[in-house]
Design an enzyme around this catalytic site. Structure first.
Site, PDB file in Angstrom:
ATOM      1  N   HIS A 163      -9.246 -21.623 -26.493  1.00 51.84           N
ATOM      2  CA  HIS A 163      -7.789 -21.514 -26.309  1.00 51.84           C
ATOM      3  C   HIS A 163      -7.086 -22.847 -26.215  1.00 51.84           C
ATOM      4  CE1 HIS A 163      -7.522 -17.135 -25.520  1.00 51.84           C
ATOM      5  NE2 HIS A 163      -8.752 -17.298 -25.072  1.00 51.84           N
ATOM      6  N   LYS A 186       7.231 -21.295 -19.109  1.00 54.31           N
ATOM      7  CA  LYS A 186       5.797 -21.422 -19.390  1.00 54.31           C
ATOM      8  C   LYS A 186       5.183 -22.298 -18.301  1.00 54.31           C
ATOM      9  CE  LYS A 186       6.950 -23.014 -23.512  1.00 54.31           C
ATOM     10  NZ  LYS A 186       6.123 -22.403 -24.510  1.00 54.31           N
ATOM     11  N   ARG A 187       3.859 -22.391 -18.266  1.00 54.22           N
ATOM     12  CA  ARG A 187       3.242 -23.286 -17.280  1.00 54.22           C
ATOM     13  C   ARG A 187       3.836 -24.683 -17.404  1.00 54.22           C
ATOM     14  NH1 ARG A 187      -1.966 -24.466 -18.704  1.00 54.22           N
ATOM     15  NH2 ARG A 187      -1.764 -23.382 -20.689  1.00 54.22           N
ATOM     16  N   LYS A 210       3.490 -29.528 -22.890  1.00 51.71           N
ATOM     17  CA  LYS A 210       4.527 -28.529 -23.234  1.00 51.71           C
ATOM     18  C   LYS A 210       5.908 -29.175 -23.223  1.00 51.71           C
ATOM     19  CE  LYS A 210       1.815 -24.658 -21.441  1.00 51.71           C
ATOM     20  NZ  LYS A 210       1.621 -23.717 -22.563  1.00 51.71           N
ATOM     21  N   THR A 249       2.334 -17.679 -26.819  1.00 49.48           N
ATOM     22  CA  THR A 249       2.613 -16.258 -27.057  1.00 49.48           C
ATOM     23  C   THR A 249       4.031 -15.936 -26.599  1.00 49.48           C
ATOM     24  OG1 THR A 249       1.445 -15.859 -24.980  1.00 49.48           O
ATOM     25  CG2 THR A 249       0.277 -15.313 -27.007  1.00 49.48           C
ATOM     26  N   LYS A 278       7.246 -13.408 -28.031  1.00 51.16           N
ATOM     27  CA  LYS A 278       8.048 -12.462 -27.231  1.00 51.16           C
ATOM     28  C   LYS A 278       9.538 -12.733 -27.434  1.00 51.16           C
ATOM     29  CE  LYS A 278       4.280 -12.626 -24.015  1.00 51.16           C
ATOM     30  NZ  LYS A 278       3.710 -13.419 -22.907  1.00 51.16           N
TER      31      LYS A 278
HETATM   32  O1  CBF Z   1      -4.494 -18.133 -26.340  1.00 58.47           O
HETATM   33  C1  CBF Z   1      -3.631 -17.821 -25.316  1.00 58.47           C
HETATM   34  C2  CBF Z   1      -2.963 -19.066 -24.776  1.00 58.47           C
HETATM   35  O2  CBF Z   1      -3.925 -19.797 -24.045  1.00 58.47           O
HETATM   36  C3  CBF Z   1      -3.427 -20.979 -23.418  1.00 58.47           C
HETATM   37  O3  CBF Z   1      -2.405 -20.627 -22.539  1.00 58.47           O
HETATM   38  C4  CBF Z   1      -4.555 -21.604 -22.588  1.00 58.47           C
HETATM   39  O4  CBF Z   1      -4.634 -21.333 -21.445  1.00 58.47           O
HETATM   40  N1  CBF Z   1      -5.418 -22.396 -23.097  1.00 58.47           N
HETATM   41  C5  CBF Z   1      -2.896 -21.930 -24.480  1.00 58.47           C
HETATM   42  O5  CBF Z   1      -2.365 -23.056 -23.879  1.00 58.47           O
HETATM   43  C6  CBF Z   1      -1.824 -21.233 -25.330  1.00 58.47           C
HETATM   44  O6  CBF Z   1      -1.430 -22.045 -26.396  1.00 58.47           O
HETATM   45  C7  CBF Z   1      -2.372 -19.918 -25.882  1.00 58.47           C
HETATM   46  O7  CBF Z   1      -1.350 -19.203 -26.505  1.00 58.47           O
END
Ligand code: CBF
Length: 755
Positions: free
Chosen positions: A311, A491-492, A497, A598, A602
């Site tokens: 991810h 977002k986080r 980001k 994601t 949305k």
């Molecule tokens: O694939 C789901 C999401 O995972 C993350 O949040 C993550 O924790 N590694 C990524 O940062 C996102 O880009 C990704 O959409």
């Protein structure tokens, strides 16, 4: 036909019930409805193991999926009760953190909906992440005791217990289950493990607790502070506890379904969601050999069963543990990991692909790649970067293992539930089919030329903006003008980001307004983000946003044109309110760094227009909607990767040559800011930006400002903007998690559908 009535669960007239009684009745009814539907089953089942399941509130989603939302709503209305009261009363489960956890939640919804036999497997955290509040314009963290009121009742305690041995420590687990309803289908299950000895009383001030007391602290928090060695060890304990339980459950169930273990891959598929569950590999090898299977064969069985999803390419998230951690927590696994490493070494000499490196660190992702049959990224660009750069040495060894599965979202929660106004409009035009076949949204394309339809889209967005404005005022006292542009970054909090880039834009606009510029329409910039407890700069960014918002929002000269709102304790429920109300979707990560995103999907689905870099799934969004319907800016991923390779980026040079940028950066430590905020923290952020700016905010500043200006100007052509909204909605179908899960199943798991 639904024969279940709420009043059968209350023992008295609904009108006489308290909100808690009504809530518990609705919960019990949902559980019965689920049992009546039955659970997806079959010879082979997928076990989706994940440290996080950010499931969001459960009641309405379940009622919608079970097709009884309207009945329950009507029954309540007859008794003079409003279902929204129950929705607001419900407390959001705290079992996840960010995109990865929310993805897991969307996936279990889609798995159930598509009739695929599946379990989500994870941990039953007591306080999950943390509850965020702001004091002195800083993030404060408190435990999120979510298992209160009716919420714990969603988790059914089972009589399944497993022994998990960690060195001398013997732990006995208990398994809990949460039903996962599919849309018009049978159900699935989320299986969460806990330890009866865990004691919430251990939590001291804030979210502090004794990290050594494993029996009492193991499942207290998701991602406990790992800035010290005890914190890191605790994470290894958590991970092992999760996967040992999962492995034992899987073997038990497969044997029950008829497996002789040699044929385990015909009965089970395991998806390893990021590296947190990676220890499932040696744990399965251990259990299989204990049951008489040769170790070499066990390697093959495990490889055939397991698949790994990556991810992120950020090094910090690619877990690597020193060998002595494993010796402390899982001494019995260490010889297995060593032999697995030897087997790799015998085949491949290249140092970068070893499981245990020359310093004795164990690389979880490396183990996953060698001992899984599939390795996937989560958006096309991300997978390409894995293949060509980050994991290139592995790709050369196993090209056949690598594949892409672009993420998706469940449309049940992210439009049907959270935006009934838009849902109704879409359905009025193209019928119900899109709810189970999201690609049918494309039928909306001709309506992008229909002014009556476009006006309806604008009206419905407007309704949502008014609702959000009323809600936010009540929630945290911020007055937001619904006529302003809702410019949203939720977002986080992470430097990649680039919330700091958005902040610099807001400062730049503030300075312009102070200079006499009067924009035609106000903008409200919304931020919602939690910073990890040990992530200092992320917390500094939150502090800077809060300090700046207090300046802007209290300045009568500026606030009619610009507002900055930092949302307290941003979570799924808040996203469900804000996304449908949003105009601009801020997706401004440094190109190459956001694996997928994601949230971007949305927003698009709810008719917000993306302002973003060509990163993650933004690339695929841009391709689908076309350049007229998205605002992109910034360096390309190739350029960024090249800069990192050459180590040639110097923030100060950009600062020196761009006056507008320099003014915005300097404002961080201006008199006004130092009065509103904390000198040390603001200076720390300023120094970080000028001295490092690791995620290259400065080079993208100018194009970001220009592009945002362009987006704001485009907003003034209301019909033109509505057309962009319509195209975004119409093209969002590709991002349904039903499509993603179908692809996982066709390419990786090969399960038979139970429908
Ligand atoms: O694939 C789901 C999401 O995972 C993350 O949040 C993550 O924790 N590694 C990524 O940062 C996102 O880009 C990704 O959409």
């Amino acid at each position: 036909m639904n024969t279940l009535k709420l009043r059968d669960y209350t023992g008295k007239a609904l009108s006489e019930c308290t909100i808690l009684e009504l809530y518990n009745a609705a919960l019990a009814l949902t559980q019965d409805a689920c049992r009546n539907r039955g659970y997806n089953s079959g010879k082979k089942k997928v076990y989706y193991i994940s440290a996080e399941f950010l499931i969001g509130k459960l009641l309405s989603n379940n009622l919608i999926n079970l097709g009884i939302y309207d009945d329950v709503k009507a029954e309540l209305a007859e008794a003079g009760k409003d279902i929204t009261e129950l929705e607001e009363f419900e407390y959001e489960p705290s079992l996840g953190n960010g995109g990865l956890g929310r993805l897991a939640a969307c996936f279990i919804d889609s798995l159930a909906t598509l009739g695929l036999p599946a379990d989500g497997v994870g941990l039953a955290y007591h306080c999950g992440l943390f509850k965020q509040s702001f004091e002195d314009r800083k993030q404060h963290m408190r435990p999120d005791y979510w298992r209160k009121w009716g919420m714990a009742n969603w988790m059914k305690r089972t009589d399944k217990h497993y022994k998990v041995q960690c060195g001398d420590l013997e732990l006995l687990s208990t398994m809990y289950e949460i039903d996962v309803t599919g849309y018009g289908s049978k159900c699935g299950r989320l299986r969460l493990f806990d330890l009866d000895t865990v004691n919430e009383g251990l939590i001291g001030s804030g979210i502090g607790f004794d990290k050594k007391e494993i029996e009492k602290n193991l499942t207290l928090f998701l991602y406990p502070d790992d800035s010290d060695e005890d914190g890191k060890l605790l994470r290894v304990y958590q991970e092992y506890f999760m996967v040992s339980n999962a492995a034992q459950l899987i073997l038990d169930e497969c044997v029950e379904r008829g497996s002789n273990l040699h044929d385990l891959a015909d009965y089970a598929a395991i998806q390893i969601n990021d590296t947190h569950p990676s220890l499932v590999i040696p744990e399965l090898v251990r259990l299989l050999t204990e049951k008489g299977i040769e170790e070499k064969e066990a390697y093959q069985i495990v490889t055939d069963v397991c698949a790994y999803t990556n991810h992120t390419i950020l090094a910090e998230a690619l877990e690597t543990w020193p060998k002595h951690f494993f010796k402390a927590v899982v001494p019995h696994l260490m010889p297995i990991i060593k032999r697995m490493n030897d087997a790799v070494k015998a085949k491949y000499e290249e140092p970068s692909v070893q499981i245990i490196d020359e310093y004795g660190n164990v690389h979880m992702a490396h183990m996953d790649i060698h001992y899984s049959h599939s390795v996937n990224g989560v958006a096309r660009l991300h997978t390409d970067i894995l293949k060509e750069t980050e994991l290139n040495n592995f790709y050369k060894l196993y090209p056949e293992k690598f594949n892409n599965k672009t993420n998706g979202i469940t449309f049940r929660r992210w439009v049907i539930e959270c935006n009934p106004e838009l849902t109704e409009l879409i359905t009025e035009k193209i019928g119900e089919g899109w709810k189970t076949d999201a690609r049918q949204l494309e039928q909306l394309i001709p309506y992008a030329e229909d002014e009556t339809f476009l006006q309806c889209i604008l009206n419905r967005k407007n309704t949502k903006k008014h609702k959000f404005s009323a809600w936010i005022e009540q929630y945290q006292g911020d007055k937001v003008d619904p006529e302003s542009v809702y410019d949203v970054q939720i977002k986080r909090l992470h430097e990649y980001k680039r919330q700091q880039l958005n902040l610099l834009w807001a400062i730049d606009r503030y300075l312009h307004i102070k200079d006499g510029y009067r924009p035609r329409r106000p903008v409200t910039v919304f931020f919602g983000a939690k910073a990890a407890p040990a992530y200092v700069i992320a917390k500094d960014i939150i502090h800077a946003i809060l300090a700046f918002s207090s300046i802007v929002n209290n300045d009568p000269e500026v606030s009619p044109y610009l507002k900055v709102v930092m949302l307290r304790n941003y979570n799924v429920s808040m996203a469900e309110k804000l996304i449908p109300a949003s105009d601009i979707s801020e997706q401004i990560s440094l190109a190459s760094k956001e694996a997928s995103g994601t949230g971007n999907m949305k927003f698009m689905l709810n008719g917000a227009v993306t302002l973003g870099t060509m990163d993650g799934a933004n690339v695929e969004i841009a391709e689908l909607v076309g350049e007229d319907n998205i605002f992109t800016f910034g360096q390309s991923s190739e350029e960024v990767i090249e800069h990192y390779k050459n180590a040639d980026y110097v923030a100060k040079n950009w600062y020196k040559k761009d006056k507008r940028l320099a003014a915005a950066v300097d404002f961080l430590v201006s008199e006004e800011m130092l009065e509103a905020g904390d000198r040390k923290l603001l200076k720390q952020l300023y120094d970080e930006l000028l001295g490092k700016d690791w995620f290259m905010t400065f080079p993208d500043f100018e194009s970001y400002c220009k592009t945002k200006d362009k987006a704001l100007a485009a907003y003034e052509d209301r019909m033109g903007w509505a057309k962009k909204m319509a195209v975004n909605i119409a093209k969002a179908g590709y991002f349904s998690s039903d499509r993603t899960i179908d692809q996982y199943n066709n390419d990786i798991w090969h399960l038979e559908k139970d429908c």
